[in-house]
Scaffold this motif. Structure first.
Motif, PDB file in Angstrom:
ATOM      1  N   VAL A 205      59.875  46.294  19.118  1.00 59.67           N
ATOM      2  CA  VAL A 205      59.747  47.448  18.164  1.00 59.67           C
ATOM      3  C   VAL A 205      59.726  48.784  18.877  1.00 59.67           C
ATOM      4  O   VAL A 205      58.771  48.833  19.453  1.00 59.67           O
ATOM      5  N   ALA A 206      60.579  49.751  18.329  1.00 52.62           N
ATOM      6  CA  ALA A 206      60.580  50.942  18.851  1.00 52.62           C
ATOM      7  C   ALA A 206      59.998  51.932  18.176  1.00 52.62           C
ATOM      8  O   ALA A 206      59.554  51.516  16.841  1.00 52.62           O
ATOM      9  N   VAL A 207      59.361  52.854  18.642  1.00 56.73           N
ATOM     10  CA  VAL A 207      58.511  53.863  17.862  1.00 56.73           C
ATOM     11  C   VAL A 207      59.399  55.175  18.011  1.00 56.73           C
ATOM     12  O   VAL A 207      59.893  55.596  19.118  1.00 56.73           O
ATOM     13  N   ILE A 217      60.857  56.829  21.496  1.00 59.77           N
ATOM     14  CA  ILE A 217      60.157  57.376  22.653  1.00 59.77           C
ATOM     15  C   ILE A 217      59.454  55.946  23.208  1.00 59.77           C
ATOM     16  O   ILE A 217      59.269  56.374  24.609  1.00 59.77           O
ATOM     17  N   CYS A 218      59.197  55.070  22.690  1.00 62.25           N
ATOM     18  CA  CYS A 218      58.596  53.777  23.671  1.00 62.25           C
ATOM     19  C   CYS A 218      59.060  52.665  22.585  1.00 62.25           C
ATOM     20  O   CYS A 218      59.325  52.515  21.373  1.00 62.25           O
ATOM     21  N   THR A 219      58.875  51.568  23.179  1.00 64.06           N
ATOM     22  CA  THR A 219      58.938  50.171  22.492  1.00 64.06           C
ATOM     23  C   THR A 219      57.776  49.273  22.793  1.00 64.06           C
ATOM     24  O   THR A 219      57.119  49.574  23.817  1.00 64.06           O
ATOM     25  N   ILE A 220      57.526  48.634  21.859  1.00 68.32           N
ATOM     26  CA  ILE A 220      56.275  47.564  21.928  1.00 68.32           C
ATOM     27  C   ILE A 220      56.871  46.210  21.937  1.00 68.32           C
ATOM     28  O   ILE A 220      57.698  45.836  21.000  1.00 68.32           O
TER      29      ILE A 220
ATOM     30  N   ASP B 117      64.677  45.519  17.751  1.00 68.76           N
ATOM     31  CA  ASP B 117      64.719  44.616  16.623  1.00 68.76           C
ATOM     32  C   ASP B 117      64.508  45.660  15.454  1.00 68.76           C
ATOM     33  O   ASP B 117      64.762  45.046  14.279  1.00 68.76           O
ATOM     34  N   ALA B 118      63.567  46.543  15.698  1.00 71.67           N
ATOM     35  CA  ALA B 118      63.373  47.617  14.584  1.00 71.67           C
ATOM     36  C   ALA B 118      62.741  48.834  15.093  1.00 71.67           C
ATOM     37  O   ALA B 118      62.143  48.668  15.970  1.00 71.67           O
ATOM     38  N   VAL B 119      62.929  49.673  14.161  1.00 72.47           N
ATOM     39  CA  VAL B 119      62.076  51.083  14.770  1.00 72.47           C
ATOM     40  C   VAL B 119      61.109  51.260  13.552  1.00 72.47           C
ATOM     41  O   VAL B 119      61.483  51.369  12.441  1.00 72.47           O
ATOM     42  N   SER B 120      59.792  51.786  14.235  1.00 72.71           N
ATOM     43  CA  SER B 120      58.610  52.231  13.400  1.00 72.71           C
ATOM     44  C   SER B 120      58.540  53.689  13.201  1.00 72.71           C
ATOM     45  O   SER B 120      58.790  54.568  14.270  1.00 72.71           O
TER      46      SER B 120
END
Lengths: 335, 121
Positions: A205-207, A217-220, B117-120
């Motif tokens: 999941v990217a922010v 800016i980052c991924t989780i 997979d998704a962007v928050s």
């Protein structure tokens, strides 16, 4: 050696099986945003999940004249009966108001409307109007008795700060009921990862980058968790004096939140909690947010400030991959 | 083996891995862009082969001007009040579609993309 061979073959078997589970994706416009649901293994589950979102939208919209919230807002100070589910959502929202000292407040709606964020007709209200409307903003004046909601006369509520988070919980529940164990739900940027990917790996999941919203800016690395962000870079307008006015109104000032945070991401098991706390953290600022996190055990967070600093709580730090090409200074928050 | 050679090889592996990850996360960059208006696909554009051009997409009285330039696609003008679609800039990632809610416009890559997979947001 033997164990390693068995583990390798098991991994191969699992990934082989995973390749057989097809993904099903639906995109939909609802709750004033675009949503997507991808679930592995059941097309019907995705269809049912979309129906659930439409059902919630009908109940929770503040602008739909047939919604329960619209009825509450137009009850003239009298008790208004709503469904058990709507009452529970309101009660839950009030509990997050209490927990955050009112940094999230569903009664802020009259001010949100006045700033033009509901209709897109943006304007900066006069201080007189803001002070007048602030009289109607106080979550402690909202009464919930069973499934009856009572607001002060002229008071109004909007569940915009919690509705999509709650919807992500509801969609997850529908998918799990239909036997889905692997899904990624994205409700207008509010992300809920259900389980892991079919091959057992984490979801990425990217922010979004608040300084370049077309980028991240980052991924989780996320497994079975919600990742929900509030920021000042999506919905805003520029006032005549050049001030950026974002859509999140600080209930205490009656003006767009200006806490020094440009993006607040909350990671945790509950969608409604992450949604509510992302708004609250955005409003309260980094110092208060750190205190809130230190006193809590049910969420982690990533905060980006207007001074170009990224604060990551140590419970999630190992799962975060900050892009090396971004000009951002990372600081880890520890309890 | 000489220690320097080991360090050099390790560094080369790290650089190659970083490059591979960067490539993975960015793809697809010039894939097929799909334009949907009010839920209906109105255009499919192979960006790698597309010439520079611009066109309008109308929906329920709203209008978005879509531009293709240097094999990238973006919205340059819109009648919507918030302009989120314009602020999104160029379409870069499969999981970051360009959306105009008021005008019910979606622009996204047809390929799913392997990285995010998704962007928050």
């Amino acid at each position: 050696m033997k164990k390693r061979v068995i583990a390798f073959l098991a991994a191969l078997f699992i990934s082989g099986c995973a390749a057989d589970i097809p993904p099903y994706t639906e995109h939909l416009f609802a709750m004033d945003t675009i949503m997507s649901i991808t679930a592995y293994g059941s097309e019907q589950a995705v269809t049912d999940a979309c129906d659930r979102i439409y059902e919630l939208e009908k109940k929770l919209s503040a602008v739909n004249e047939n919604s329960e919230i619209y009825s509450v807002n137009n009850s003239g100070g009298r008790a208004c009966a709503v469904s058990d589910e709507t009452a529970e959502i309101i009660e839950s929202a009030l509990s997050y108001s209490e927990r955050t000292g009112g940094s999230i407040d569903i009664s802020v709606y009259p001010l949100v409307r006045e700033w033009g964020f509901t209709a897109g007709a943006y304007k900066v209200p006069s201080d007189e109007i803001i002070n007048e409307l602030k009289n109607y903003v106080d979550y402690r004046n909202i009464s919930v008795s069973g499934n009856e909601i009572t607001l002060p006369e002229n008071g109004m509520i909007d569940l915009g700060a919690v509705a999509k988070g709650y919807a992500s919980d509801a969609v997850k529940a529908v998918l799990l009921e239909r036997g889905v164990t692997s899904a990624i739900i994205n409700l207008g940027g509010n992300v809920m990862a259900v389980g892991s990917k079919p091959d057992g790996s984490s979801w990425t999941v990217a922010v979004a980058d608040p300084y370049a919203p077309d980028d991240y800016i980052c991924t989780i690395s996320a497994v079975d968790t919600a990742v929900i962000t509030s920021g000042n870079y999506q919905r805003y307008f520029i006032a005549d004096d050049g001030t950026r006015c974002c859509h999140i109104i600080d209930p205490k000032t009656g003006k767009p939140a200006d806490s020094g945070i440009v993006s607040a991401t909350i990671i945790g098991g509950s969608g409604i909690m992450c949604d509510a706390l992302s708004t609250a953290v955005f409003v309260m600022g980094a110092d208060e947010a750190e205190k809130l996190w230190c006193a809590s055990e049910d969420f982690e967070m990533i905060i980006i400030t207007d001074s170009g600093e990224m604060l990551i709580t140590d419970g999630i730090y190992e799962s975060v991959n900050v892009r090396g090409d971004k000009d951002i200074k990372v600081r880890v928050l520890k309890r | 083996m000489n220690r320097k050679i080991i360090i050099f090889i390790s560094a080369a592996i790290v650089v190659l891995l970083a490059a591979a990850l960067f490539w993975l996360f960015r793809q697809p960059q010039n894939g097929t862009a799909v334009i949907k208006s009010n839920g209906v696909i109105v255009k499919r554009i192979d960006l790698a082969a597309a010439d520079d051009c611009s066109f309008d997409i109308d929906c329920d009285g709203g209008r978005n001007t879509v531009v293709i330039k240097n094999h990238a696609i973006y919205v340059s003008e819109a009648t919507c009040p918030d302009k989120i679609c314009i602020n999104m800039g160029e379409l870069k990632y499969a999981s970051m579609p360009i959306i105009c809610m008021p005008n019910r416009l979606e622009i996204y890559f047809e390929e799913s993309g392997a990285g995010i997979d998704a962007v928050s947001k």
